[in-house]
Design a protein around this motif. Structure first.
Motif, PDB file in Angstrom:
ATOM      1  N   ASN A  50      -7.632  10.079 -33.024  1.00  0.00           N
ATOM      2  CA  ASN A  50      -7.343   8.389 -32.551  1.00  0.00           C
ATOM      3  C   ASN A  50      -8.026   7.716 -33.873  1.00  0.00           C
ATOM      4  O   ASN A  50      -7.276   6.454 -33.601  1.00  0.00           O
ATOM      5  CB  ASN A  50      -7.671   8.776 -30.652  1.00  0.00           C
ATOM      6  CG  ASN A  50      -7.118   8.804 -29.773  1.00  0.00           C
ATOM      7  OD1 ASN A  50      -5.524   9.023 -30.004  1.00  0.00           O
ATOM      8  ND2 ASN A  50      -7.411   9.378 -28.361  1.00  0.00           N
ATOM      9  N   ASP A  51      -9.818   8.269 -33.744  1.00  0.00           N
ATOM     10  CA  ASP A  51     -10.015   7.273 -34.790  1.00  0.00           C
ATOM     11  C   ASP A  51      -9.508   7.147 -36.111  1.00  0.00           C
ATOM     12  O   ASP A  51      -9.006   6.099 -37.129  1.00  0.00           O
ATOM     13  CB  ASP A  51     -11.227   8.139 -35.131  1.00  0.00           C
ATOM     14  CG  ASP A  51     -12.550   8.181 -33.426  1.00  0.00           C
ATOM     15  OD1 ASP A  51     -11.887   7.250 -32.734  1.00  0.00           O
ATOM     16  OD2 ASP A  51     -12.774   8.651 -33.637  1.00  0.00           O
ATOM     17  N   LEU A  52      -8.803   8.282 -36.359  1.00  0.00           N
ATOM     18  CA  LEU A  52      -8.375   8.039 -37.777  1.00  0.00           C
ATOM     19  C   LEU A  52      -6.794   7.175 -37.463  1.00  0.00           C
ATOM     20  O   LEU A  52      -6.362   6.351 -38.286  1.00  0.00           O
ATOM     21  CB  LEU A  52      -7.704   9.150 -38.264  1.00  0.00           C
ATOM     22  CG  LEU A  52      -8.461  10.249 -38.776  1.00  0.00           C
ATOM     23  CD1 LEU A  52      -7.755  12.034 -38.970  1.00  0.00           C
ATOM     24  CD2 LEU A  52      -8.587  10.184 -39.963  1.00  0.00           C
ATOM     25  N   ALA A  53      -5.992   7.130 -36.709  1.00  0.00           N
ATOM     26  CA  ALA A  53      -4.937   6.297 -35.790  1.00  0.00           C
ATOM     27  C   ALA A  53      -5.585   4.938 -36.373  1.00  0.00           C
ATOM     28  O   ALA A  53      -5.483   3.492 -36.962  1.00  0.00           O
ATOM     29  CB  ALA A  53      -5.110   6.544 -34.515  1.00  0.00           C
ATOM     30  N   ALA A  54      -6.839   4.093 -35.537  1.00  0.00           N
ATOM     31  CA  ALA A  54      -7.443   3.252 -35.023  1.00  0.00           C
ATOM     32  C   ALA A  54      -7.851   2.549 -36.852  1.00  0.00           C
ATOM     33  O   ALA A  54      -7.445   1.396 -36.770  1.00  0.00           O
ATOM     34  CB  ALA A  54      -8.839   3.597 -34.030  1.00  0.00           C
ATOM     35  N   ALA A  55      -8.353   3.604 -37.293  1.00  0.00           N
ATOM     36  CA  ALA A  55      -8.221   2.738 -38.983  1.00  0.00           C
ATOM     37  C   ALA A  55      -7.398   2.530 -39.636  1.00  0.00           C
ATOM     38  O   ALA A  55      -7.687   2.338 -40.765  1.00  0.00           O
ATOM     39  CB  ALA A  55      -9.804   4.410 -39.503  1.00  0.00           C
ATOM     40  N   GLY A  56      -6.188   2.928 -39.159  1.00  0.00           N
ATOM     41  CA  GLY A  56      -5.342   2.348 -40.271  1.00  0.00           C
ATOM     42  C   GLY A  56      -4.918   3.937 -40.984  1.00  0.00           C
ATOM     43  O   GLY A  56      -3.860   3.371 -41.694  1.00  0.00           O
ATOM     44  N   LEU A  57      -5.440   5.079 -41.010  1.00  0.00           N
ATOM     45  CA  LEU A  57      -5.071   6.186 -41.671  1.00  0.00           C
ATOM     46  C   LEU A  57      -4.363   6.741 -41.269  1.00  0.00           C
ATOM     47  O   LEU A  57      -3.711   7.878 -41.937  1.00  0.00           O
ATOM     48  CB  LEU A  57      -6.148   7.244 -41.747  1.00  0.00           C
ATOM     49  CG  LEU A  57      -7.441   6.326 -42.627  1.00  0.00           C
ATOM     50  CD1 LEU A  57      -8.915   7.534 -42.319  1.00  0.00           C
ATOM     51  CD2 LEU A  57      -6.710   5.549 -43.590  1.00  0.00           C
ATOM     52  N   THR A  66       1.314  13.438 -35.414  1.00  0.00           N
ATOM     53  CA  THR A  66       0.715  12.399 -36.577  1.00  0.00           C
ATOM     54  C   THR A  66       0.440  12.827 -37.644  1.00  0.00           C
ATOM     55  O   THR A  66       0.527  14.132 -38.363  1.00  0.00           O
ATOM     56  CB  THR A  66      -0.924  12.623 -35.709  1.00  0.00           C
ATOM     57  OG1 THR A  66      -1.107  12.460 -34.498  1.00  0.00           O
ATOM     58  CG2 THR A  66      -2.047  11.633 -36.693  1.00  0.00           C
ATOM     59  N   PHE A  67       1.158  12.024 -38.624  1.00  0.00           N
ATOM     60  CA  PHE A  67       1.401  11.825 -40.006  1.00  0.00           C
ATOM     61  C   PHE A  67       0.152  10.853 -40.668  1.00  0.00           C
ATOM     62  O   PHE A  67       0.277   9.398 -39.987  1.00  0.00           O
ATOM     63  CB  PHE A  67       2.786  10.905 -40.389  1.00  0.00           C
ATOM     64  CG  PHE A  67       3.425  12.140 -39.174  1.00  0.00           C
ATOM     65  CD1 PHE A  67       3.732  13.320 -39.759  1.00  0.00           C
ATOM     66  CD2 PHE A  67       4.034  11.655 -37.852  1.00  0.00           C
ATOM     67  CE1 PHE A  67       5.178  13.927 -39.018  1.00  0.00           C
ATOM     68  CE2 PHE A  67       4.862  12.547 -36.766  1.00  0.00           C
ATOM     69  CZ  PHE A  67       5.148  13.673 -37.822  1.00  0.00           C
ATOM     70  N   VAL A  68      -0.165  10.781 -42.042  1.00  0.00           N
ATOM     71  CA  VAL A  68      -0.969  10.306 -42.950  1.00  0.00           C
ATOM     72  C   VAL A  68      -0.086   8.803 -42.740  1.00  0.00           C
ATOM     73  O   VAL A  68       1.230   8.732 -43.136  1.00  0.00           O
ATOM     74  CB  VAL A  68      -0.791  10.660 -44.047  1.00  0.00           C
ATOM     75  CG1 VAL A  68      -1.905   9.621 -44.879  1.00  0.00           C
ATOM     76  CG2 VAL A  68      -1.681  12.184 -43.633  1.00  0.00           C
ATOM     77  N   ALA A  69      -0.805   7.431 -42.699  1.00  0.00           N
ATOM     78  CA  ALA A  69       0.334   6.438 -42.524  1.00  0.00           C
ATOM     79  C   ALA A  69      -0.455   5.770 -43.847  1.00  0.00           C
ATOM     80  O   ALA A  69      -0.858   5.916 -44.758  1.00  0.00           O
ATOM     81  CB  ALA A  69      -0.666   5.229 -41.580  1.00  0.00           C
ATOM     82  N   ASP A  70       1.260   4.757 -44.717  1.00  0.00           N
ATOM     83  CA  ASP A  70       1.245   3.739 -45.983  1.00  0.00           C
ATOM     84  C   ASP A  70       1.176   2.770 -45.405  1.00  0.00           C
ATOM     85  O   ASP A  70       2.262   1.881 -45.973  1.00  0.00           O
ATOM     86  CB  ASP A  70       2.199   4.823 -46.460  1.00  0.00           C
ATOM     87  CG  ASP A  70       2.556   4.203 -48.363  1.00  0.00           C
ATOM     88  OD1 ASP A  70       0.891   3.937 -48.700  1.00  0.00           O
ATOM     89  OD2 ASP A  70       3.980   4.211 -48.351  1.00  0.00           O
ATOM     90  N   VAL A  71       0.443   2.163 -44.790  1.00  0.00           N
ATOM     91  CA  VAL A  71       0.663   0.789 -44.345  1.00  0.00           C
ATOM     92  C   VAL A  71      -0.935  -0.057 -44.477  1.00  0.00           C
ATOM     93  O   VAL A  71      -2.323   1.084 -44.151  1.00  0.00           O
ATOM     94  CB  VAL A  71       1.455   0.410 -42.482  1.00  0.00           C
ATOM     95  CG1 VAL A  71       2.279   0.851 -43.203  1.00  0.00           C
ATOM     96  CG2 VAL A  71       0.447   1.478 -41.437  1.00  0.00           C
ATOM     97  N   THR A  72      -0.742  -1.302 -44.620  1.00  0.00           N
ATOM     98  CA  THR A  72      -1.577  -2.142 -44.222  1.00  0.00           C
ATOM     99  C   THR A  72      -2.893  -2.408 -42.655  1.00  0.00           C
ATOM    100  O   THR A  72      -1.672  -1.949 -42.033  1.00  0.00           O
ATOM    101  CB  THR A  72      -1.683  -3.400 -44.075  1.00  0.00           C
ATOM    102  OG1 THR A  72      -1.133  -3.470 -46.020  1.00  0.00           O
ATOM    103  CG2 THR A  72      -3.130  -4.596 -43.819  1.00  0.00           C
TER     104      THR A  72
END
Length: 237
Positions: A50-57, A66-72
């Motif tokens: 959840n922390d990784l998602a909250a940080a936009g990562l 859960t997947f590595v993000a490629d967005v701002t």
């Protein structure tokens, strides 16, 4: 121990993303996989993701993973302003730009209704994201009499709301202001931006029951580093 494990797991995954070992779109371990790999509870594993998602990562998809993000990174302004979010801290390292005890009148941010000769602790830090890009400038001014031991803390990882809670500093209310600003030359240089660029500033005031302001924190976010939004429930009735 739980907090140390949470921090360790989060940093290991952040480091892999930063190093390119986990590319955008890569699937991250599930909560159960993290539990088995690190011997942590389901709650700790869930908090890491959840922390990784909250940080936009990372992006979390129910039933898919859960997947590595490629967005701002997208930040809900309601969460950005909430004291609970400030108490958790955010991924990434801090660079200490200055930390000392000075008279309130000389502080980079004035404490309301505080005489100019009152001792305050001034802490200025530059926050980096997990890809080591400047993320924000934080300017803390803390009433010395309320928290005299701050400068003995590990200031790279210092989270003032967590410190106040642990030391029994009687914070009664927190007020948050969000203001549009234009970057001055010094702040622009620290954030790798152009002077005059519009940016968002958050100012947080922590007060005791009698109204005394014990801390002000001003955070200026690097332009373009995040998208801010507000989402509220909608009823068709």
């Amino acid at each position: 121990m739980t907090e140390l494990l949470h921090r360790r797991i989060r940093r290991e995954i952040e480091a892999k993303i930063h190093a390119g070992e986990l590319v955008p779109g890569s699937r991250l371990p599930t909560e159960n996989e993290l539990c088995g790999q690190y011997g942590v509870s389901r709650a700790t594993a869930q908090r890491v993701l959840n922390d990784l998602a909250a940080a936009g990562l990372a992006v979390r998809h129910r039933r898919h993973g859960t997947f590595v993000a490629d967005v701002t990174p997208q930040i809900n302004l309601l969460a950005f302003a909430a004291p609970e979010a400030a108490a958790k801290g955010a991924p990434g390292r801090h660079e200490i730009l200055s930390a000392h005890t000075i008279p309130s009148g000389d502080a980079v941010v004035p404490l309301p209704d505080t005489p100019a000769d009152t001792a305050v602790i001034e802490l200025v830090r530059r926050k980096f994201d997990v890809r080591d890009r400047p993320r924000s400038i934080e300017r803390h001014v803390i009433l010395f009499s309320a928290a005299p031991g701050v400068l003995q803390e590990n200031l790279e990882h210092f989270v003032s709301m967590r410190y106040f809670r642990a030391r029994g500093v009687p914070i009664d209310s927190v007020r948050v202001y969000l203001d549009p600003v234009c970057l001055d030359e010094t702040t622009a240089r620290l954030l790798d931006s152009e002077p005059g660029t519009p940016a968002l500033k958050r100012r947080r005031e922590s007060r005791t029951e009698d109204g005394t302001v014990v801390e002000i924190v001003e955070t200026i976010v690097r332009p373009g580093s995040a998208q801010f939004f507000v989402e509220v429930p909608f009823s068709a009735r």
